[in-house]
Design an enzyme around this catalytic site. Sequence first.
Site, PDB file in Angstrom:
ATOM      1  N   ARG A 278     -13.439  84.195  34.642  1.00  0.00           N
ATOM      2  CA  ARG A 278     -12.851  84.159  35.979  1.00  0.00           C
ATOM      3  C   ARG A 278     -11.450  84.775  35.892  1.00  0.00           C
ATOM      4  O   ARG A 278     -10.656  84.390  35.015  1.00  0.00           O
ATOM      5  CB  ARG A 278     -12.751  82.703  36.462  1.00  0.00           C
ATOM      6  CG  ARG A 278     -11.905  82.494  37.694  1.00  0.00           C
ATOM      7  CD  ARG A 278     -12.666  82.797  38.952  1.00  0.00           C
ATOM      8  NE  ARG A 278     -11.806  82.696  40.134  1.00  0.00           N
ATOM      9  CZ  ARG A 278     -12.040  83.342  41.270  1.00  0.00           C
ATOM     10  NH1 ARG A 278     -13.086  84.123  41.393  1.00  0.00           N
ATOM     11  NH2 ARG A 278     -11.243  83.203  42.301  1.00  0.00           N
TER      12      ARG A 278
ATOM     13  N   SER B  26      -5.657  85.183  40.281  1.00  0.00           N
ATOM     14  CA  SER B  26      -4.268  85.573  40.516  1.00  0.00           C
ATOM     15  C   SER B  26      -3.486  84.357  40.990  1.00  0.00           C
ATOM     16  O   SER B  26      -3.930  83.643  41.905  1.00  0.00           O
ATOM     17  CB  SER B  26      -4.194  86.684  41.562  1.00  0.00           C
ATOM     18  OG  SER B  26      -4.836  87.827  41.071  1.00  0.00           O
TER      19      SER B  26
ATOM     20  N   CYS C 248      -5.352  78.948  52.203  1.00  0.00           N
ATOM     21  CA  CYS C 248      -6.199  79.852  51.425  1.00  0.00           C
ATOM     22  C   CYS C 248      -7.179  79.015  50.614  1.00  0.00           C
ATOM     23  O   CYS C 248      -7.169  77.787  50.675  1.00  0.00           O
ATOM     24  CB  CYS C 248      -5.343  80.739  50.517  1.00  0.00           C
ATOM     25  SG  CYS C 248      -4.350  79.801  49.348  1.00  0.00           S
TER      26      CYS C 248
ATOM     27  N   CYS D 273      -7.528  79.613  47.175  1.00  0.00           N
ATOM     28  CA  CYS D 273      -7.223  79.904  45.766  1.00  0.00           C
ATOM     29  C   CYS D 273      -7.330  78.659  44.887  1.00  0.00           C
ATOM     30  O   CYS D 273      -7.961  78.686  43.830  1.00  0.00           O
ATOM     31  CB  CYS D 273      -5.822  80.484  45.636  1.00  0.00           C
ATOM     32  SG  CYS D 273      -5.522  81.878  46.720  1.00  0.00           S
TER      33      CYS D 273
ATOM     34  N   ASP E  94      -3.354  95.164  49.096  1.00  0.00           N
ATOM     35  CA  ASP E  94      -3.512  94.441  47.842  1.00  0.00           C
ATOM     36  C   ASP E  94      -2.842  95.223  46.725  1.00  0.00           C
ATOM     37  O   ASP E  94      -3.223  96.347  46.447  1.00  0.00           O
ATOM     38  CB  ASP E  94      -5.023  94.273  47.560  1.00  0.00           C
ATOM     39  CG  ASP E  94      -5.309  93.189  46.545  1.00  0.00           C
ATOM     40  OD1 ASP E  94      -4.444  92.935  45.689  1.00  0.00           O
ATOM     41  OD2 ASP E  94      -6.398  92.607  46.613  1.00  0.00           O
TER      42      ASP E  94
ATOM     43  N   ARG F 195      -2.630  94.106  43.600  1.00  0.00           N
ATOM     44  CA  ARG F 195      -3.060  93.613  42.296  1.00  0.00           C
ATOM     45  C   ARG F 195      -3.712  94.707  41.468  1.00  0.00           C
ATOM     46  O   ARG F 195      -4.390  95.574  41.991  1.00  0.00           O
ATOM     47  CB  ARG F 195      -4.047  92.439  42.459  1.00  0.00           C
ATOM     48  CG  ARG F 195      -3.366  91.187  42.931  1.00  0.00           C
ATOM     49  CD  ARG F 195      -4.361  90.096  43.183  1.00  0.00           C
ATOM     50  NE  ARG F 195      -5.270  90.426  44.272  1.00  0.00           N
ATOM     51  CZ  ARG F 195      -6.191  89.603  44.721  1.00  0.00           C
ATOM     52  NH1 ARG F 195      -6.337  88.415  44.176  1.00  0.00           N
ATOM     53  NH2 ARG F 195      -6.975  89.949  45.721  1.00  0.00           N
TER      54      ARG F 195
ATOM     55  N   LYS G 208     -12.518  93.811  41.668  1.00  0.00           N
ATOM     56  CA  LYS G 208     -12.279  93.382  40.286  1.00  0.00           C
ATOM     57  C   LYS G 208     -13.288  94.055  39.356  1.00  0.00           C
ATOM     58  O   LYS G 208     -12.927  94.522  38.275  1.00  0.00           O
ATOM     59  CB  LYS G 208     -12.415  91.857  40.159  1.00  0.00           C
ATOM     60  CG  LYS G 208     -11.246  91.097  40.734  1.00  0.00           C
ATOM     61  CD  LYS G 208     -11.397  89.606  40.531  1.00  0.00           C
ATOM     62  CE  LYS G 208     -10.255  88.862  41.209  1.00  0.00           C
ATOM     63  NZ  LYS G 208     -10.473  87.424  41.270  1.00  0.00           N
TER      64      LYS G 208
END
Length: 210
Positions: free
Chosen positions: A63, A66, A79, A81, A139, A141, A167
């Site tokens: 996994r 972030s 969210c 997360c 984004d 990331r 990802k």
Amino acid sequence: MVYVKRRTTHTLRVLHPKIRSRVRIPLASGECHFYSFEGLCDYKEHIALSFKESHRVDNPLVRIHSECLTGDVFKSERCDCGDQLWESIHHFGEEGGILLYLRQEGRGIGLYNKLDAYLLQEKGSDTFEANNQLNFPNDLRNYKVAAQMLKAMNILSIRLLSNNPDKIRQLEQHGIQVSEQVSTGVYFKTENERYLLAKKYKGQHAISIV
Ligand SMILES: [Zn+2]
């Protein structure tokens, strides 16, 4: 007289990311080793958690999470997360797995900017529009660093626990084979409905919302 300027040769030091330390930290959910690294491309203090010695397993379940201070620590309802993080920690504690915890708060824009984006969301923008209004892309990331961490751990093929197609694309670009995508749960709450809808329709996350 002719002066010839001597050329100096500069040797570029190429840093190959490697493991800096591996420390046993027993968690409430199970036996775990924390990894720190040297030479990562963005010089941030990312960490990997390997549950039940999963770094030795072929094709481990991984996994990539972030950092989200508000969700992970304070269990924000804005969210999902924190829910997804703890789902993986509990699952890995029982079945094994590797968690890459990336210090990319607020999809890479940082904590303070994320709080500014929440203010804009209060006025009607969705999570992506708010980032754009602050002059950030949807984004920021970058998962190259995740690929570097896995390679430093001698892991080149994984099963990925994620709903985020970006990802997988980025990991494969950087030399990590993703043999299977395993979906995470969807955590629907009144306060995060618009956030999840934006992730589904603008971020192309593979989630179903009924
Ligand atoms: Zn969050």
